[in-house]
Design an enzyme around this catalytic site. Structure first.
Site, PDB file in Angstrom:
ATOM      1  N   ARG A  28      -0.834  12.539  25.246  1.00  0.00           N
ATOM      2  CA  ARG A  28      -2.101  12.976  24.802  1.00  0.00           C
ATOM      3  C   ARG A  28      -3.007  11.725  24.075  1.00  0.00           C
ATOM      4  O   ARG A  28      -3.832  12.215  23.285  1.00  0.00           O
ATOM      5  CB  ARG A  28      -1.842  13.912  23.567  1.00  0.00           C
ATOM      6  CG  ARG A  28      -1.041  15.102  23.966  1.00  0.00           C
ATOM      7  CD  ARG A  28      -2.024  16.532  24.206  1.00  0.00           C
ATOM      8  NE  ARG A  28      -1.394  17.583  24.249  1.00  0.00           N
ATOM      9  CZ  ARG A  28      -1.769  18.529  23.605  1.00  0.00           C
ATOM     10  NH1 ARG A  28      -2.874  18.501  22.770  1.00  0.00           N
ATOM     11  NH2 ARG A  28      -1.031  19.710  23.494  1.00  0.00           N
ATOM     12  N   ARG A  32      -8.937  14.168  20.923  1.00  0.00           N
ATOM     13  CA  ARG A  32      -9.739  14.436  19.925  1.00  0.00           C
ATOM     14  C   ARG A  32      -9.624  13.443  18.874  1.00  0.00           C
ATOM     15  O   ARG A  32     -10.599  13.210  18.112  1.00  0.00           O
ATOM     16  CB  ARG A  32      -9.386  15.763  18.956  1.00  0.00           C
ATOM     17  CG  ARG A  32     -10.102  17.120  19.703  1.00  0.00           C
ATOM     18  CD  ARG A  32      -9.587  18.247  19.069  1.00  0.00           C
ATOM     19  NE  ARG A  32      -8.095  18.185  19.185  1.00  0.00           N
ATOM     20  CZ  ARG A  32      -7.343  19.269  19.069  1.00  0.00           C
ATOM     21  NH1 ARG A  32      -7.967  20.300  18.426  1.00  0.00           N
ATOM     22  NH2 ARG A  32      -5.974  19.272  19.046  1.00  0.00           N
ATOM     23  N   ARG A  41     -17.174  16.616  23.949  1.00  0.00           N
ATOM     24  CA  ARG A  41     -16.834  17.996  23.707  1.00  0.00           C
ATOM     25  C   ARG A  41     -17.752  18.924  23.074  1.00  0.00           C
ATOM     26  O   ARG A  41     -17.754  20.009  23.138  1.00  0.00           O
ATOM     27  CB  ARG A  41     -15.316  18.062  22.768  1.00  0.00           C
ATOM     28  CG  ARG A  41     -14.068  18.137  23.698  1.00  0.00           C
ATOM     29  CD  ARG A  41     -13.591  19.152  24.444  1.00  0.00           C
ATOM     30  NE  ARG A  41     -13.023  20.073  23.775  1.00  0.00           N
ATOM     31  CZ  ARG A  41     -13.435  21.225  23.178  1.00  0.00           C
ATOM     32  NH1 ARG A  41     -14.774  21.429  23.409  1.00  0.00           N
ATOM     33  NH2 ARG A  41     -12.795  21.940  22.316  1.00  0.00           N
ATOM     34  N   ASP A  77      -4.469  19.783  31.389  1.00  0.00           N
ATOM     35  CA  ASP A  77      -3.446  20.569  30.632  1.00  0.00           C
ATOM     36  C   ASP A  77      -2.374  21.132  31.171  1.00  0.00           C
ATOM     37  O   ASP A  77      -2.476  21.242  32.545  1.00  0.00           O
ATOM     38  CB  ASP A  77      -4.178  21.539  29.813  1.00  0.00           C
ATOM     39  CG  ASP A  77      -3.551  22.006  28.452  1.00  0.00           C
ATOM     40  OD1 ASP A  77      -3.691  21.300  27.501  1.00  0.00           O
ATOM     41  OD2 ASP A  77      -2.980  22.874  28.431  1.00  0.00           O
ATOM     42  N   TYR A 155       4.373  30.135  27.215  1.00  0.00           N
ATOM     43  CA  TYR A 155       2.847  30.484  26.954  1.00  0.00           C
ATOM     44  C   TYR A 155       2.422  31.734  27.737  1.00  0.00           C
ATOM     45  O   TYR A 155       1.780  32.488  27.230  1.00  0.00           O
ATOM     46  CB  TYR A 155       2.178  29.386  27.400  1.00  0.00           C
ATOM     47  CG  TYR A 155       1.909  28.219  26.356  1.00  0.00           C
ATOM     48  CD1 TYR A 155       1.239  28.138  25.310  1.00  0.00           C
ATOM     49  CD2 TYR A 155       2.712  27.084  26.448  1.00  0.00           C
ATOM     50  CE1 TYR A 155       1.246  27.337  24.553  1.00  0.00           C
ATOM     51  CE2 TYR A 155       2.778  26.290  25.713  1.00  0.00           C
ATOM     52  CZ  TYR A 155       1.918  26.221  24.587  1.00  0.00           C
ATOM     53  OH  TYR A 155       1.770  25.333  23.653  1.00  0.00           O
TER      54      TYR A 155
HETATM   55  O1  CP3 Z   1      -2.247  13.132  27.528  1.00  0.00           O
HETATM   56  C1  CP3 Z   1      -3.248  13.135  28.003  1.00  0.00           C
HETATM   57  O2  CP3 Z   1      -4.068  12.455  27.494  1.00  0.00           O
HETATM   58  C2  CP3 Z   1      -3.728  14.087  28.918  1.00  0.00           C
HETATM   59  C3  CP3 Z   1      -4.203  15.364  28.772  1.00  0.00           C
HETATM   60  C4  CP3 Z   1      -3.115  16.549  28.028  1.00  0.00           C
HETATM   61  C5  CP3 Z   1      -3.678  17.373  27.419  1.00  0.00           C
HETATM   62  N1  CP3 Z   1      -2.645  18.375  27.110  1.00  0.00           N
HETATM   63  C6  CP3 Z   1      -5.154  17.680  26.832  1.00  0.00           C
HETATM   64  C7  CP3 Z   1      -5.723  18.598  25.878  1.00  0.00           C
HETATM   65  C8  CP3 Z   1      -1.825  16.684  28.198  1.00  0.00           C
HETATM   66  C9  CP3 Z   1      -0.533  15.901  28.789  1.00  0.00           C
HETATM   67  C10 CP3 Z   1      -1.701  17.937  27.570  1.00  0.00           C
HETATM   68  C11 CP3 Z   1      -0.294  18.482  27.568  1.00  0.00           C
HETATM   69  C12 CP3 Z   1      -0.142  19.976  26.740  1.00  0.00           C
HETATM   70  N2  CP3 Z   1      -0.979  20.831  26.586  1.00  0.00           N
HETATM   71  C13 CP3 Z   1       1.309  20.442  26.145  1.00  0.00           C
HETATM   72  C14 CP3 Z   1       2.436  19.538  26.563  1.00  0.00           C
HETATM   73  C15 CP3 Z   1       2.702  18.344  25.404  1.00  0.00           C
HETATM   74  C16 CP3 Z   1       2.632  18.988  23.933  1.00  0.00           C
HETATM   75  O3  CP3 Z   1       2.044  18.226  23.074  1.00  0.00           O
HETATM   76  O4  CP3 Z   1       3.762  19.528  23.512  1.00  0.00           O
HETATM   77  C17 CP3 Z   1       1.112  21.503  25.562  1.00  0.00           C
HETATM   78  C18 CP3 Z   1       2.109  22.290  24.848  1.00  0.00           C
HETATM   79  C19 CP3 Z   1      -0.369  21.861  25.813  1.00  0.00           C
HETATM   80  C20 CP3 Z   1      -0.886  23.201  25.515  1.00  0.00           C
HETATM   81  C21 CP3 Z   1      -2.048  22.979  24.662  1.00  0.00           C
HETATM   82  N3  CP3 Z   1      -3.243  22.340  25.163  1.00  0.00           N
HETATM   83  C22 CP3 Z   1      -2.247  23.343  23.482  1.00  0.00           C
HETATM   84  C23 CP3 Z   1      -1.173  24.183  22.551  1.00  0.00           C
HETATM   85  C24 CP3 Z   1      -3.611  23.179  22.969  1.00  0.00           C
HETATM   86  C25 CP3 Z   1      -4.162  23.377  21.685  1.00  0.00           C
HETATM   87  C26 CP3 Z   1      -3.782  22.838  20.511  1.00  0.00           C
HETATM   88  C27 CP3 Z   1      -4.020  21.287  20.586  1.00  0.00           C
HETATM   89  O5  CP3 Z   1      -3.132  20.450  20.635  1.00  0.00           O
HETATM   90  O6  CP3 Z   1      -5.077  21.078  20.619  1.00  0.00           O
HETATM   91  C28 CP3 Z   1      -4.132  22.391  24.030  1.00  0.00           C
HETATM   92  C29 CP3 Z   1      -5.563  21.794  24.018  1.00  0.00           C
HETATM   93  C30 CP3 Z   1      -5.784  20.582  24.676  1.00  0.00           C
HETATM   94  N4  CP3 Z   1      -5.112  19.941  25.598  1.00  0.00           N
HETATM   95  C31 CP3 Z   1      -6.463  19.522  23.898  1.00  0.00           C
HETATM   96  C32 CP3 Z   1      -6.362  18.290  24.747  1.00  0.00           C
HETATM   97  C33 CP3 Z   1      -7.043  16.906  24.551  1.00  0.00           C
HETATM   98  C34 CP3 Z   1      -7.348  19.539  22.745  1.00  0.00           C
HETATM   99  C35 CP3 Z   1      -8.332  20.444  23.197  1.00  0.00           C
HETATM  100  C36 CP3 Z   1      -9.728  20.230  22.468  1.00  0.00           C
HETATM  101  O7  CP3 Z   1     -10.501  19.314  23.115  1.00  0.00           O
HETATM  102  O8  CP3 Z   1     -10.007  20.907  21.641  1.00  0.00           O
END
Ligand code: CP3
Length: 347
Positions: A28, A32, A41, A77, A155
């Site tokens: 990630r 943010r 964003r 994502d 999910y």
């Molecule tokens: O790693 C990176 O920089 C690439 C981008 C990436 C995102 N999500 C962007 C994202 C990757 C590899 C993920 C994987 C992801 N997404 C997982 C597996 C890894 C982990 O952390 O377990 C999971 C479970 C998700 C599902 C997901 N996406 C959730 C639960 C959420 C909301 C909670 C949170 O962490 O914000 C997201 C949103 C998300 N995906 C954001 C980002 C940068 C934040 C969104 C925002 O800008 O508000």
């Protein structure tokens, strides 16, 4: 795998080859905690960014421009593949992802579609092509990724994040035939998506099985592992290294290895030394600093980073990473210091 030995640190470590210093990237890493990301964003939703290849490419490069990272990960994502399967996905402010029509019945599973990724996830494949053009000049390899079948199913069934996975496990335990039918669909979608990302230019693939630790080892073996194996078998055709990451996998680490992957990603709940003993010293490991450590004052963070490096003890095939995704509000200075420290560390 490639016939010639790669020269970059990250690609070499993925093959268990020695490197000058330990490669590092952060799960990630685009997100943010970076002001550049928060700024974008303000104008776009997360799905909008993911679906506009130019923006996804821009965000992929943000952490590469800011830090001395050894790999980039395509901005996407794990959840958009659910849309192509017929599920309605929304990221709700302050709540996280929501599926408006979660899978709850045999009929829902029957209705699940398995479109080719070129049709339903073309935006990410395009973003990969754009990102490669930029990254090649800097000699930084690009990682493509997907959620693993079990984590995606969680999910899709829960309709969002969950603590106990009551519905997902309910289906798994109470209607196993329906479960297997559903998981077969997820394995095809995941496998093809990974393969397509590699064909679009991703040089390494990572499978995120973030919630797999919620399963007993027996359930993992019967209900999840065959589908991860199937997805990996499809993705394998691309011939690029595959990182298999899960959290809370202490009870099933040997099974995670058996499920496949060239590199195993572990969290901080296990010492790397122990993980290597259990997995075998010939397999590369990625991990495993607690992401919360990045909030500690630098001297304390440094001690913890050094602990991870000392556990790896200079073994070829260590990729430094966090044990799970970097958290919002993580101090950027600590991210920079951590990356530089890992590179400067003499083993
Ligand atoms: O790693 C990176 O920089 C690439 C981008 C990436 C995102 N999500 C962007 C994202 C990757 C590899 C993920 C994987 C992801 N997404 C997982 C597996 C890894 C982990 O952390 O377990 C999971 C479970 C998700 C599902 C997901 N996406 C959730 C639960 C959420 C909301 C909670 C949170 O962490 O914000 C997201 C949103 C998300 N995906 C954001 C980002 C940068 C934040 C969104 C925002 O800008 O508000």
């Amino acid at each position: 795998m490639a016939d010639q030995e790669p020269t970059g640190r990250f690609l070499r470590a993925c093959q268990g080859l020695p490197t000058d210093v330990t490669p590092i990237w952060l799960m990630r890493q685009a997100g943010r905690y970076m002001a550049e990301y928060r700024k974008l964003r303000e104008s776009y939703g997360i799905l909008e960014i993911i679906k506009k290849p130019e923006l996804a490419c821009e965000v992929t490069l943000q952490p590469i421009n800011a830090f001395d990272l050894d790999a980039a990960i395509i901005f996407a994502d794990i959840l958009p593949p659910l849309e192509g399967m017929g599920l309605s996905l929304e990221f709700v402010k302050g709540e996280g992802p929501v599926i408006h029509n979660p899978i709850r019945s045999a009929a829902d599973v029957e209705a699940l579609k398995t479109p080719p990724p070129e049709e339903s996830l073309d935006f990410t494949l395009e973003a990969i092509k754009l990102a490669r053009l930029e990254l090649d000049q800097r000699e930084i390899p690009l990682i493509g990724f997907s959620g693993a079948p079990f984590t995606l199913a969680c999910y899709a069934i829960e309709g969002g994040s969950s603590k106990n996975f009551r519905y997902a496990k309910g289906l798994m335990m109470g209607e196993s035939a329906v479960w297997h039918q559903m998981m077969a669909k997820f394995s095809v979608v995941v496998g093809r998506y990974l393969l397509a990302q590699a064909r679009a230019g991703a040089q390494v693939l990572q499978l995120f099985d973030s919630w797999v630790g919620a399963l007993s080892p027996a359930d993992y073996r019967q209900m999840a592992m065959p589908y991860t194996q199937q997805a990996i078998a499809i993705a394998r055709q691309a011939g690029v290294p595959i990182i298999h990451f899960g959290t809370n996998t202490n009870g099933m680490l040997e099974l995670i290895r058996e499920a496949g992957g060239d590199v195993i990603g572990v969290d901080w709940r296990i010492d790397l030394e122990v993980a290597w003993r259990r997995l075998g010293t010939n397999i590369p490991i990625q991990g495993n600093l607690d992401p919360v450590a990045l909030f500690a004052p630098w001297p304390d963070l440094k001690v913890r980073a050094q602990y991870v490096l000392d556990q790896a003890n200079g073994r070829p095939g260590h990729i430094f990473n966090l044990g799970h995704g970097i958290l919002p509000q993580t101090p950027v200075d600590n991210v920079r210091r951590l990356i530089d420290f890992v590179h400067e560390y003499r083993r």
